[in-house]
Design a protein around this motif. Structure first.
Motif, PDB file in Angstrom:
ATOM      1  N   THR A 107       0.860  -1.184   0.000  1.00  0.00           N
ATOM      2  CA  THR A 107       0.000   0.000   0.000  1.00  0.00           C
ATOM      3  C   THR A 107       0.897   1.236   0.000  1.00  0.00           C
ATOM      4  O   THR A 107       2.081   1.143   0.339  1.00  0.00           O
ATOM      5  CB  THR A 107      -0.893   0.037   1.255  1.00  0.00           C
ATOM      6  OG1 THR A 107      -0.058   0.208   2.410  1.00  0.00           O
ATOM      7  CG2 THR A 107      -1.751  -1.215   1.381  1.00  0.00           C
ATOM      8  N   TRP A 124       2.127  -4.698   3.535  1.00  0.00           N
ATOM      9  CA  TRP A 124       2.164  -5.823   2.599  1.00  0.00           C
ATOM     10  C   TRP A 124       0.970  -6.732   2.867  1.00  0.00           C
ATOM     11  O   TRP A 124       0.465  -6.776   3.992  1.00  0.00           O
ATOM     12  CB  TRP A 124       3.472  -6.598   2.774  1.00  0.00           C
ATOM     13  CG  TRP A 124       4.670  -5.760   2.474  1.00  0.00           C
ATOM     14  CD1 TRP A 124       5.467  -5.109   3.371  1.00  0.00           C
ATOM     15  CD2 TRP A 124       5.202  -5.461   1.189  1.00  0.00           C
ATOM     16  NE1 TRP A 124       6.466  -4.425   2.723  1.00  0.00           N
ATOM     17  CE2 TRP A 124       6.326  -4.627   1.376  1.00  0.00           C
ATOM     18  CE3 TRP A 124       4.855  -5.810  -0.115  1.00  0.00           C
ATOM     19  CZ2 TRP A 124       7.089  -4.136   0.311  1.00  0.00           C
ATOM     20  CZ3 TRP A 124       5.621  -5.322  -1.171  1.00  0.00           C
ATOM     21  CH2 TRP A 124       6.720  -4.509  -0.943  1.00  0.00           C
ATOM     22  N   PRO A 125       0.535  -7.503   1.883  1.00  0.00           N
ATOM     23  CA  PRO A 125      -0.649  -8.356   2.065  1.00  0.00           C
ATOM     24  C   PRO A 125      -0.562  -9.337   3.230  1.00  0.00           C
ATOM     25  O   PRO A 125      -1.577  -9.685   3.826  1.00  0.00           O
ATOM     26  CB  PRO A 125      -0.756  -9.118   0.739  1.00  0.00           C
ATOM     27  CG  PRO A 125       0.006  -8.319  -0.249  1.00  0.00           C
ATOM     28  CD  PRO A 125       1.068  -7.591   0.526  1.00  0.00           C
ATOM     29  N   ALA A 135      -2.245  -4.940   7.551  1.00  0.00           N
ATOM     30  CA  ALA A 135      -2.656  -4.608   6.189  1.00  0.00           C
ATOM     31  C   ALA A 135      -4.155  -4.293   6.178  1.00  0.00           C
ATOM     32  O   ALA A 135      -4.911  -4.819   7.009  1.00  0.00           O
ATOM     33  CB  ALA A 135      -2.360  -5.777   5.247  1.00  0.00           C
ATOM     34  N   PRO A 136      -4.587  -3.461   5.251  1.00  0.00           N
ATOM     35  CA  PRO A 136      -6.022  -3.147   5.177  1.00  0.00           C
ATOM     36  C   PRO A 136      -6.865  -4.409   4.993  1.00  0.00           C
ATOM     37  O   PRO A 136      -6.420  -5.382   4.369  1.00  0.00           O
ATOM     38  CB  PRO A 136      -6.123  -2.254   3.940  1.00  0.00           C
ATOM     39  CG  PRO A 136      -4.752  -1.701   3.735  1.00  0.00           C
ATOM     40  CD  PRO A 136      -3.811  -2.755   4.240  1.00  0.00           C
ATOM     41  N   PHE A 195      -6.979  -6.874   1.799  1.00  0.00           N
ATOM     42  CA  PHE A 195      -5.805  -6.672   0.944  1.00  0.00           C
ATOM     43  C   PHE A 195      -5.189  -8.005   0.521  1.00  0.00           C
ATOM     44  O   PHE A 195      -4.813  -8.187  -0.632  1.00  0.00           O
ATOM     45  CB  PHE A 195      -4.788  -5.782   1.664  1.00  0.00           C
ATOM     46  CG  PHE A 195      -3.632  -5.327   0.814  1.00  0.00           C
ATOM     47  CD1 PHE A 195      -3.810  -4.926  -0.506  1.00  0.00           C
ATOM     48  CD2 PHE A 195      -2.353  -5.264   1.339  1.00  0.00           C
ATOM     49  CE1 PHE A 195      -2.744  -4.483  -1.284  1.00  0.00           C
ATOM     50  CE2 PHE A 195      -1.283  -4.820   0.578  1.00  0.00           C
ATOM     51  CZ  PHE A 195      -1.480  -4.434  -0.740  1.00  0.00           C
ATOM     52  N   TRP A 243      -7.248  -9.475  -2.218  1.00  0.00           N
ATOM     53  CA  TRP A 243      -7.171  -8.705  -3.451  1.00  0.00           C
ATOM     54  C   TRP A 243      -5.826  -8.899  -4.149  1.00  0.00           C
ATOM     55  O   TRP A 243      -5.739  -8.888  -5.369  1.00  0.00           O
ATOM     56  CB  TRP A 243      -7.402  -7.222  -3.153  1.00  0.00           C
ATOM     57  CG  TRP A 243      -7.625  -6.424  -4.403  1.00  0.00           C
ATOM     58  CD1 TRP A 243      -6.753  -5.547  -4.969  1.00  0.00           C
ATOM     59  CD2 TRP A 243      -8.765  -6.447  -5.256  1.00  0.00           C
ATOM     60  NE1 TRP A 243      -7.286  -5.019  -6.126  1.00  0.00           N
ATOM     61  CE2 TRP A 243      -8.531  -5.561  -6.328  1.00  0.00           C
ATOM     62  CE3 TRP A 243      -9.974  -7.149  -5.234  1.00  0.00           C
ATOM     63  CZ2 TRP A 243      -9.447  -5.348  -7.347  1.00  0.00           C
ATOM     64  CZ3 TRP A 243     -10.889  -6.929  -6.254  1.00  0.00           C
ATOM     65  CH2 TRP A 243     -10.616  -6.038  -7.280  1.00  0.00           C
ATOM     66  N   GLN A 244      -4.764  -9.068  -3.364  1.00  0.00           N
ATOM     67  CA  GLN A 244      -3.432  -9.283  -3.927  1.00  0.00           C
ATOM     68  C   GLN A 244      -2.829 -10.525  -3.260  1.00  0.00           C
ATOM     69  O   GLN A 244      -1.938 -10.429  -2.430  1.00  0.00           O
ATOM     70  CB  GLN A 244      -2.523  -8.057  -3.709  1.00  0.00           C
ATOM     71  CG  GLN A 244      -1.241  -8.151  -4.471  1.00  0.00           C
ATOM     72  CD  GLN A 244      -0.371  -6.897  -4.347  1.00  0.00           C
ATOM     73  OE1 GLN A 244       0.555  -6.781  -5.113  1.00  0.00           O
ATOM     74  NE2 GLN A 244      -0.615  -5.991  -3.438  1.00  0.00           N
TER      75      GLN A 244
END
Length: 170
Positions: A132, A137-138, A143-144, A147, A150-151
């Motif tokens: 981000t 990092w995922p 992490a959000p 996330f 999504w990744q």
């Protein structure tokens, strides 16, 4: 059927991939996201042309994945060799990017048409993972939300495997 035993539409795609790789160094294939997952972009032909791993970027905003994988191939073409687990901050205005090896179990989904150029599946592939803008990092607990979905990290475990997060990688 064609000379390669492929249906005509697959042979046409194979010829297009080959021509793009010859002319530009690689073909870039974009797959739109849907209700099952994020969109992604991958290269075809970089291994054949330059001996560097094919690349995939998952879950980036429209256009960014193409820019990222093409920048990776251009830099590799110029002689740069990338290190798995090393953070690179010069792809996107200081937004961190790290490379991880892609598990072959993910090839059919994330490199499907590349198998037209490499029918045996014998090519290396890396994922270009983008943090981000805040540097999360995922795989990190802060992490959000969503996330990591999504990744996703395209290793066998779904987590970095070429380095230890926080020890010798981000």
């Amino acid at each position: 059927m064609t000379v390669h035993g492929l249906p005509d539409e697959h042979e046409e795609l194979r010829q297009w991939l080959f021509a793009q790789a010859e002319e530009h160094g690689n073909a870039t294939v974009e797959v739109a996201g849907d209700e099952f997952g994020a969109g992604y972009v991958f290269t075809v032909g970089a291994w054949r042309r330059f001996g560097v791993a094919e690349a995939v970027a998952v879950g980036l905003p429209d256009g960014m994945g193409r820019v990222l994988v093409n920048a990776y191939v251009a830099r590799a073409r110029a002689g740069e060799r990338f290190v798995l687990g090393r953070t690179y901050v010069d792809f996107f205005q200081e937004t961190p990017v790290v490379l991880e090896r892609v598990s072959r179990g993910h090839y059919p989904e994330f490199f499907g048409s590349a198998l037209l150029l490499y029918p045996s599946g014998d090519f290396p592939a890396v994922q270009l993972i983008v943090a981000t803008p805040q540097g999360a990092w995922p795989w990190q607990p802060d992490a959000p939300a969503g996330f990591a979905e999504w990744q996703p990290v395209l290793t066998a475990s779904g987590a970095p495997e070429s380095w230890t997060p926080g020890a010798d990688g981000p």
